[in-house]
Write a protein that holds these residues in place. Structure first.
Motif, PDB file in Angstrom:
ATOM      1  N   TYR A   1       0.832  -1.201   0.000  1.00 23.64           N
ATOM      2  CA  TYR A   1       0.000   0.000   0.000  1.00 23.64           C
ATOM      3  C   TYR A   1       0.866   1.251   0.000  1.00 23.64           C
ATOM      4  O   TYR A   1       1.783   1.386   0.816  1.00 23.64           O
ATOM      5  CB  TYR A   1      -0.900  -0.004   1.226  1.00 23.64           C
ATOM      6  CG  TYR A   1      -1.945   1.087   1.269  1.00 23.64           C
ATOM      7  CD1 TYR A   1      -2.862   1.227   0.232  1.00 23.64           C
ATOM      8  CD2 TYR A   1      -2.039   1.948   2.365  1.00 23.64           C
ATOM      9  CE1 TYR A   1      -3.845   2.211   0.277  1.00 23.64           C
ATOM     10  CE2 TYR A   1      -3.014   2.928   2.422  1.00 23.64           C
ATOM     11  CZ  TYR A   1      -3.917   3.053   1.372  1.00 23.64           C
ATOM     12  OH  TYR A   1      -4.890   4.022   1.426  1.00 23.64           O
TER      13      TYR A   1
ATOM     14  N   ASN B   1       0.702   4.706   0.974  1.00 19.94           N
ATOM     15  CA  ASN B   1      -0.147   5.584   1.778  1.00 19.94           C
ATOM     16  C   ASN B   1       0.322   7.026   1.648  1.00 19.94           C
ATOM     17  O   ASN B   1       1.300   7.445   2.270  1.00 19.94           O
ATOM     18  CB  ASN B   1      -0.107   5.151   3.243  1.00 19.94           C
ATOM     19  CG  ASN B   1      -1.170   5.858   4.076  1.00 19.94           C
ATOM     20  OD1 ASN B   1      -1.692   6.893   3.680  1.00 19.94           O
ATOM     21  ND2 ASN B   1      -1.496   5.292   5.218  1.00 19.94           N
TER      22      ASN B   1
ATOM     23  N   ASP C   1      -1.836   9.544   2.315  1.00 23.07           N
ATOM     24  CA  ASP C   1      -2.966  10.204   2.956  1.00 23.07           C
ATOM     25  C   ASP C   1      -2.691  10.476   4.430  1.00 23.07           C
ATOM     26  O   ASP C   1      -3.610  10.559   5.241  1.00 23.07           O
ATOM     27  CB  ASP C   1      -4.228   9.357   2.800  1.00 23.07           C
ATOM     28  CG  ASP C   1      -5.498  10.119   3.135  1.00 23.07           C
ATOM     29  OD1 ASP C   1      -5.483  11.362   3.044  1.00 23.07           O
ATOM     30  OD2 ASP C   1      -6.498   9.480   3.508  1.00 23.07           O
TER      31      ASP C   1
ATOM     32  N   ALA D   1      -9.330   9.343  -7.337  1.00 20.13           N
ATOM     33  CA  ALA D   1      -8.892   8.677  -6.110  1.00 20.13           C
ATOM     34  C   ALA D   1      -9.310   7.216  -6.088  1.00 20.13           C
ATOM     35  O   ALA D   1      -8.543   6.341  -5.665  1.00 20.13           O
ATOM     36  CB  ALA D   1      -9.459   9.416  -4.898  1.00 20.13           C
ATOM     37  N   THR D   2     -10.522   6.936  -6.565  1.00 20.12           N
ATOM     38  CA  THR D   2     -11.002   5.551  -6.601  1.00 20.12           C
ATOM     39  C   THR D   2     -10.176   4.715  -7.568  1.00 20.12           C
ATOM     40  O   THR D   2      -9.812   3.568  -7.279  1.00 20.12           O
ATOM     41  CB  THR D   2     -12.486   5.525  -7.003  1.00 20.12           C
ATOM     42  OG1 THR D   2     -13.240   6.291  -6.060  1.00 20.12           O
ATOM     43  CG2 THR D   2     -13.029   4.099  -7.022  1.00 20.12           C
TER      44      THR D   2
ATOM     45  N   SER E   1      -6.697   3.922  -6.139  1.00 18.93           N
ATOM     46  CA  SER E   1      -6.772   2.877  -5.124  1.00 18.93           C
ATOM     47  C   SER E   1      -6.976   1.501  -5.746  1.00 18.93           C
ATOM     48  O   SER E   1      -6.248   0.554  -5.445  1.00 18.93           O
ATOM     49  CB  SER E   1      -7.923   3.181  -4.157  1.00 18.93           C
ATOM     50  OG  SER E   1      -8.125   2.112  -3.263  1.00 18.93           O
TER      51      SER E   1
ATOM     52  N   GLY F   1      -3.134   0.699  -5.921  1.00 18.07           N
ATOM     53  CA  GLY F   1      -2.846   0.521  -4.501  1.00 18.07           C
ATOM     54  C   GLY F   1      -2.355   1.777  -3.815  1.00 18.07           C
ATOM     55  O   GLY F   1      -1.512   1.720  -2.919  1.00 18.07           O
ATOM     56  N   ILE F   2      -2.910   2.919  -4.223  1.00 16.12           N
ATOM     57  CA  ILE F   2      -2.478   4.215  -3.699  1.00 16.12           C
ATOM     58  C   ILE F   2      -3.611   4.829  -2.885  1.00 16.12           C
ATOM     59  O   ILE F   2      -4.763   4.835  -3.313  1.00 16.12           O
ATOM     60  CB  ILE F   2      -2.099   5.175  -4.840  1.00 16.12           C
ATOM     61  CG1 ILE F   2      -0.949   4.600  -5.672  1.00 16.12           C
ATOM     62  CG2 ILE F   2      -1.743   6.561  -4.302  1.00 16.12           C
ATOM     63  CD1 ILE F   2      -0.731   5.334  -6.980  1.00 16.12           C
ATOM     64  N   GLY F   3      -3.281   5.364  -1.740  1.00 19.51           N
ATOM     65  CA  GLY F   3      -4.250   6.088  -0.937  1.00 19.51           C
ATOM     66  C   GLY F   3      -3.981   7.576  -0.962  1.00 19.51           C
ATOM     67  O   GLY F   3      -2.916   8.031  -0.532  1.00 19.51           O
TER      68      GLY F   3
END
Length: 452
Positions: A34, A36, A38, A350-351, A354, A358-360
């Motif tokens: 992941y 992350n 965020d 953003a959706t 993800s 695999g990015i938040g």
């Protein structure tokens, strides 16, 4: 370090995170680590923080409540955590540190204690705006100018024109990462008889800060942004207002004597910590404070700036991307970058990032509606944030994901895979398996006033 060097030189994370080995499923069936980005919303726990909580959990007991050995251990740990938290923000000897639930809770506590009018800017997170709107003493909201110089002039004009008890400002914008020079705000406020409160939620995970050296009167911050997401925050600052204010949370532990008609309240911090305190949350923050204090501040800032510049340089190479900025003459921002993708709904981007990379990242208005409206981001935007656990691979994956999104949009592929329902983007069909976590029946899709 040049931008061309930043584009090729790998940058490793400074501190390990408890989530470093977490893999997430992608739409194509692969599992990836992941990325992350965020942390500006909620940062994962440092590995050292998670280890500290595991260490002390067997010793957990009531705090300030018992003669039992575990209760004595827990009480000692709690008060030591308070001292560590106060030291982390350079508290003066006469200052008091109150353990709260988060920054929002801390600001509401301070708002209940301020004996006069408060002055704030329109750039604030809702946590540093809404509590002042409810103050019986009133609030002055200043609309910032396009420059730091102009904004400071507006602040000074308001301070000259009307008495204020407090100036409340963000240490770093949660939208753009920019900030006003704290020393100049303190000088202006103190010259006109006002105290200064700094919302440190976005500042402290990125920079060293000291109440004593800046002469700031109060600072608040959250564990969940400081790599200690265990449900605690802190308000640290001058004692007098907090000793004189009504008990913020009336209950056991906040009193010295009680009859059926009245109570004699304890001084701060106990006065405002009614009920059983969050021992593990306080210990988590203290552990994060120790880890951050041990970092070389120069290395810390250089690491973050290298990542931020790498991200900004990469975004600048994508014609459809526009980066949001607040002041044209601001100092280098902390590791927060907000941007838009031309012709694309931020929620869809953003959706996609993800589900397929695999990015938040965060999308929406970031609980800062007045600011994003002034910046022209009325439909929302995307925000990526870098920090201690970020490496160049995370930034590079985001940049590659954005380019892939634009290619998929041009090829007309997105309409087949994504749909909009009740204002939220999601996969038309989501084959991704759920992690094996008890109590997880499905992935959450809930609307948020800060997202929308």
């Amino acid at each position: 370090m040049s931008l061309s060097t930043l584009a090729t030189e790998p940058i490793e994370a400074l501190l390990p995170l408890a989530s470093d080995e977490t893999l997430v499923p992608l739409l194509d069936g692969r599992w990836v680590r992941y990325a992350n980005l965020d942390g500006a919303a909620s940062a994962p726990a440092l590995a050292s923080v998670a280890a500290r909580i595991a260490e002390v959990t067997p010793w957990y007991s009531s705090v300030h409540r018992g003669a039992g050995y575990l209760s004595q251990v827990s009480t000692a740990l709690y008060e030591e955590a308070r001292r560590t938290i106060a030291a982390f923000v350079g508290a003066r000897e006469s200052d008091v540190a109150v353990i709260t639930r988060n920054t929002t809770d801390a600001v509401n506590l301070l708002a209940s204690a301020v004996p006069g009018r408060t002055l704030v800017l329109d750039v604030e997170h809702h946590a540093n705006l809404l509590p002042w709107q409810r103050s019986p003493h009133g609030v002055t909201v200043v609309t910032g100018e396009a420059t730091v110089t102009g904004t400071l002039a507006r602040l000074e004009a308001e301070l000259v024109g009307r008495p204020h008890a407090l100036v409340a400002l963000t240490g770093a914008s949660n939208v753009t990462g920019e900030s006003l020079p704290i020393d100049r705000v303190v000088a202006l406020a103190h010259e006109h008889g006002a105290r200064v409160f700094v919302d440190g939620a976005q500042l402290l995970p990125h920079r060293r800060f000291s109440l004593a050296s800046t002469d700031v009167d109060y600072v608040a911050f959250s564990g969940h942004k400081l790599y200690a997401p265990y449900g605690a925050g802190a308000l640290v600052g001058r004692r007098d207002w907090l000793d004189e204010a009504p008990a913020y949370l009336a209950g056991g532990g906040s009193v010295q004597r009680v009859t059926v008609q009245e109570a004699t309240w304890s001084p701060a911090p106990a006065r405002h910590e009614g009920g059983t305190p969050n021992l593990l949350g306080a210990l988590a923050i203290a552990s994060a404070c120790e880890a951050l204090t041990a970092l070389d501040p120069v290395v810390w800032e250089e690491h973050e700036q290298a990542l931020r510049q790498r991200l900004v340089a990469g975004l600048a190479e994508i014609p459809e991307v526009t980066i949001a900025t607040l002041w044209e003459d601001s100092a280098p921002p902390v590791g927060v970058v907000t941007f838009t993708v031309e012709g694309a709904d931020a929620g869809l981007v953003a959706t996609y990032l993800s589900a397929e990379h695999g990015i938040g990242v965060r999308d929406g208005k970031f609980c800062a509606h007045p600011l994003v409206t002034r910046l022209g981001l009325v439909e929302g935007a995307l925000r990526a944030s870098v920090g201690l656990g970020t490496g160049s691979e995370d930034v590079d994956r985001l940049l590659a994901g954005l380019r892939a999104f634009l290619a998929a949009r041009a090829a007309g592929e997105l309409e087949q895979r994504y749909r909009l329902a009740d204002g939220l983007w999601g996969l038309a069909e989501d084959p991704r398996p759920l992690p094996r976590i008890a109590g997880l029946a499905e992935l959450a899709r809930t609307a948020s006033s800060c997202r929308g």
